[in-house]
Design an enzyme around this catalytic site. Structure first.
Site, mmCIF file in Angstrom:
data_model
loop_
_atom_site.group_PDB
_atom_site.id
_atom_site.type_symbol
_atom_site.label_atom_id
_atom_site.label_comp_id
_atom_site.label_asym_id
_atom_site.label_seq_id
_atom_site.Cartn_x
_atom_site.Cartn_y
_atom_site.Cartn_z
ATOM 1 N N CYS A 77 -27.685 55.099 -1.816
ATOM 2 C CA CYS A 77 -27.847 54.823 -3.249
ATOM 3 C C CYS A 77 -28.371 53.399 -3.421
ATOM 4 C CB CYS A 77 -26.529 54.997 -3.991
ATOM 5 S SG CYS A 77 -25.854 56.653 -3.809
ATOM 6 N N GLU A 82 -13.315 49.111 5.614
ATOM 7 C CA GLU A 82 -12.478 48.384 4.667
ATOM 8 C C GLU A 82 -11.709 49.337 3.749
ATOM 9 O OE1 GLU A 82 -14.725 44.157 4.224
ATOM 10 O OE2 GLU A 82 -15.613 45.771 3.066
ATOM 11 N N CYS A 134 -22.849 54.521 5.188
ATOM 12 C CA CYS A 134 -23.172 55.710 4.385
ATOM 13 C C CYS A 134 -24.658 56.010 4.471
ATOM 14 C CB CYS A 134 -22.758 55.516 2.935
ATOM 15 S SG CYS A 134 -22.891 57.048 1.979
ATOM 16 N N CYS A 170 -25.757 50.326 -3.949
ATOM 17 C CA CYS A 170 -24.508 50.274 -3.190
ATOM 18 C C CYS A 170 -24.648 49.505 -1.871
ATOM 19 C CB CYS A 170 -24.043 51.704 -2.915
ATOM 20 S SG CYS A 170 -22.573 51.788 -1.888
ATOM 21 N N CYS A 196 -7.390 52.474 -1.967
ATOM 22 C CA CYS A 196 -8.749 53.017 -1.880
ATOM 23 C C CYS A 196 -9.135 53.050 -0.401
ATOM 24 C CB CYS A 196 -9.688 52.106 -2.678
ATOM 25 S SG CYS A 196 -11.429 52.485 -2.496
ATOM 26 N N CYS A 214 -15.827 48.245 -6.234
ATOM 27 C CA CYS A 214 -16.551 49.465 -5.902
ATOM 28 C C CYS A 214 -17.952 49.168 -5.384
ATOM 29 C CB CYS A 214 -16.696 50.311 -7.159
ATOM 30 S SG CYS A 214 -15.355 51.442 -7.359
HETATM 31 N N1 SAH Z 1 -19.673 57.976 -1.704
HETATM 32 C C1 SAH Z 1 -18.795 58.254 -2.777
HETATM 33 C C2 SAH Z 1 -17.546 57.403 -2.777
HETATM 34 C C3 SAH Z 1 -17.702 55.958 -2.420
HETATM 35 S S1 SAH Z 1 -18.610 54.975 -3.574
HETATM 36 C C4 SAH Z 1 -19.508 58.152 -4.095
HETATM 37 O O1 SAH Z 1 -20.637 57.660 -4.129
HETATM 38 O O2 SAH Z 1 -18.950 58.597 -5.093
HETATM 39 C C5 SAH Z 1 -17.378 54.708 -4.844
HETATM 40 C C6 SAH Z 1 -17.943 54.362 -6.214
HETATM 41 O O3 SAH Z 1 -18.547 53.068 -6.179
HETATM 42 C C7 SAH Z 1 -19.014 55.324 -6.687
HETATM 43 O O4 SAH Z 1 -18.728 55.766 -7.980
HETATM 44 C C8 SAH Z 1 -20.268 54.470 -6.678
HETATM 45 O O5 SAH Z 1 -21.187 54.885 -7.653
HETATM 46 C C9 SAH Z 1 -19.692 53.104 -6.988
HETATM 47 N N2 SAH Z 1 -20.564 51.994 -6.630
HETATM 48 C C10 SAH Z 1 -21.394 51.904 -5.573
HETATM 49 N N3 SAH Z 1 -22.034 50.723 -5.563
HETATM 50 C C11 SAH Z 1 -21.605 50.035 -6.653
HETATM 51 C C12 SAH Z 1 -21.887 48.736 -7.185
HETATM 52 N N4 SAH Z 1 -22.735 47.907 -6.585
HETATM 53 N N5 SAH Z 1 -21.256 48.368 -8.312
HETATM 54 C C13 SAH Z 1 -20.377 49.195 -8.923
HETATM 55 N N6 SAH Z 1 -20.051 50.407 -8.453
HETATM 56 C C14 SAH Z 1 -20.663 50.834 -7.329
HETATM 57 FE FE1 SF4 Z 2 -22.763 56.242 -0.123
HETATM 58 FE FE2 SF4 Z 2 -22.539 54.112 -1.671
HETATM 59 FE FE3 SF4 Z 2 -23.951 56.188 -2.503
HETATM 60 FE FE4 SF4 Z 2 -21.252 56.381 -2.360
HETATM 61 S S1 SF4 Z 2 -22.438 55.035 -3.709
HETATM 62 S S2 SF4 Z 2 -22.790 57.868 -1.639
HETATM 63 S S3 SF4 Z 2 -20.892 55.100 -0.544
HETATM 64 S S4 SF4 Z 2 -24.452 54.906 -0.723
#
Ligand code: SAH
Ligand code: SF4
Length: 367
Positions: free
Chosen positions: A128, A97, A124, A131, A117, A345
């Site tokens: 995290c 996406e 991934c 996420c 974006c 995000c």
């Molecule tokens: N993997 C990279 C880029 C993709 S994630 C990274 O982690 O930076 C892009 C952003 O979305 C990151 O700052 C991450 O912390 C944020 N993000 C992930 N899950 C989220 C959520 N459930 N709510 C708000 N932001 C989120």
């Molecule tokens: Fe991967 Fe989501 Fe963590 Fe970014 S925030 S590194 S996309 S698991």
């Protein structure tokens, strides 16, 4: 085309010399490669038919062996504020996406740019806890052409030209775990979007940051920090067990910042987990070690994918932000409004529902 035909080679993603080499058997005219590149990028062509100043015979010959290679749009999710999420189907059926965000309305007339974006991986591995992409687990690396292609399809659909957009690598995946392709995509993007208008967001892949630092023209760097405390960060972002906050800050201190530029720290706030005054104070102390600003992102919730995790109240987010600001930190809050949960995000997943039970949460334990 019959089933026995070999798949056609995509041209998007090749450098100019590579493109020249690829089409050398079809034409002796050396300027054709540059012409083709211009059609595929600036002129947003999706196929060879559109390339009207190429001889018809050359177009037909190209069509036999090659495709431009733009990803196919499978679904669009528009939001009230003009933003739109696009679901792409790649050549092998993999889904990713991207998100289009219009220019801020008030300033659109002042030449303010739109934002695209893009995703760098189809999932991934970093896992995290907060996420949705992380819940899918590892997905394959996207090629440079697939990354560039997301931007070009959005540009085609929204009708904007070169130099009209910011590009952020904040979609699905961890860009620094796909650095060769991301680096190539950054090179190819430069004719369209200046590196000053490009931002790469990383969860803190330290060797990747050091590698990226060697580029002559670097994108802006955003780092998903989320917590300053080692133990708390490891619970939310297991990558911290591999590269600690201490190592991360060491690498960031060496990141070659141009004058006036700063590193962005992204902090996803999860209620009752990392939104405490204590966490804010620890964060303030840490981020002040490098020229930086902090972007607070109140968690985008997903009952289905992120059960048990909630977004802090506006008051709580505000209090957190005030504590940072009082310590001299430049802080902004990024509420995902119109996009809601769908395209904000950390909500990109490339599929509608978990195929089976979603991957178990990260080793996350509520304190
Ligand atoms: N993997 C990279 C880029 C993709 S994630 C990274 O982690 O930076 C892009 C952003 O979305 C990151 O700052 C991450 O912390 C944020 N993000 C992930 N899950 C989220 C959520 N459930 N709510 C708000 N932001 C989120
Ligand atoms: Fe991967 Fe989501 Fe963590 Fe970014 S925030 S590194 S996309 S698991």
């Amino acid at each position: 085309m019959s089933f026995s035909d070999p798949p056609k080679t995509p041209l998007l993603g090749l450098s100019l010399p590579e493109l020249a080499q690829a089409i050398a058997p079809l034409t002796r005219e050396r300027f054709r490669a540059a012409q083709l590149t211009r059609w595929m990028t600036e002129r947003r062509a999706a196929g060879f038919d559109a390339m009207t100043d190429l001889p018809v015979a050359l177009r037909a010959a190209l069509d036999e062996r090659f495709v431009v290679g733009l990803p196919e749009v499978e679904a669009r999710t528009p939001a009230e504020d003009g933003a739109e999420k696009l679901l792409f189907r790649l050549a092998d059926g993999v889904k990713v996406e991207a998100v289009y965000i219009p220019a801020p309305r008030k300033r659109a007339s002042a030449g303010e740019r739109v934002t695209v974006c893009v995703s760098s991986q189809a999932g991934c591995a970093v896992n995290c806890a907060f996420c949705v992409t992380g819940r899918i687990g590892a997905g394959r690396n996207l090629t440079a052409g697939e990354i560039l292609g997301q931007y070009l399809v959005v540009a085609r659909e929204k009708g904007f030209g070169p130099r009209a957009a910011n590009v952020v690598f904040m979609g699905m995946g961890e860009p620094l775990l796909n650095l060769p392709n991301v680096s190539r995509a950054l090179d190819l993007l430069e004719v369209e979007v200046s590196p000053r208008r490009t931002t790469l967001s990383t969860a803190g892949v330290v060797p990747g940051i050091r590698e990226l630092a060697k580029r002559e023209r670097r994108p802006n760097l955003a780092v998903s920090l989320t917590a300053a405390d080692e133990e708390l960060r490891t619970r939310l972002m297991p990558i911290n067990a591999r590269w600690s906050v201490a190592e991360l800050l060491e690498a960031l201190a060496e990141w070659p910042l141009e004058p006036g530029r700063r590193i962005t720290f992204e902090v996803v706030l999860v209620a009752g987990v990392n939104d405490t005054p204590e966490a804010a104070r620890a964060l303030a102390r840490l981020v002040k070690r490098v020229p930086s600003k902090v972007n607070l992102i109140p968690l985008n919730e997903s009952a289905e994918w992120l059960p048990g995790l909630t977004r802090p109240s506006a008051e709580r987010v505000d209090a957190f932000g005030r504590l940072l600001a009082a310590s001299g930190v430049d802080v902004t809050v990024r509420w995902s409004k119109g996009l809601g949960a769908a395209a904000a995000c950390g909500q990109l997943k490339g599929r509608e529902a978990p195929a089976r039970a979603p991957r178990p949460p990260a080793p996350f334990v509520r304190s």
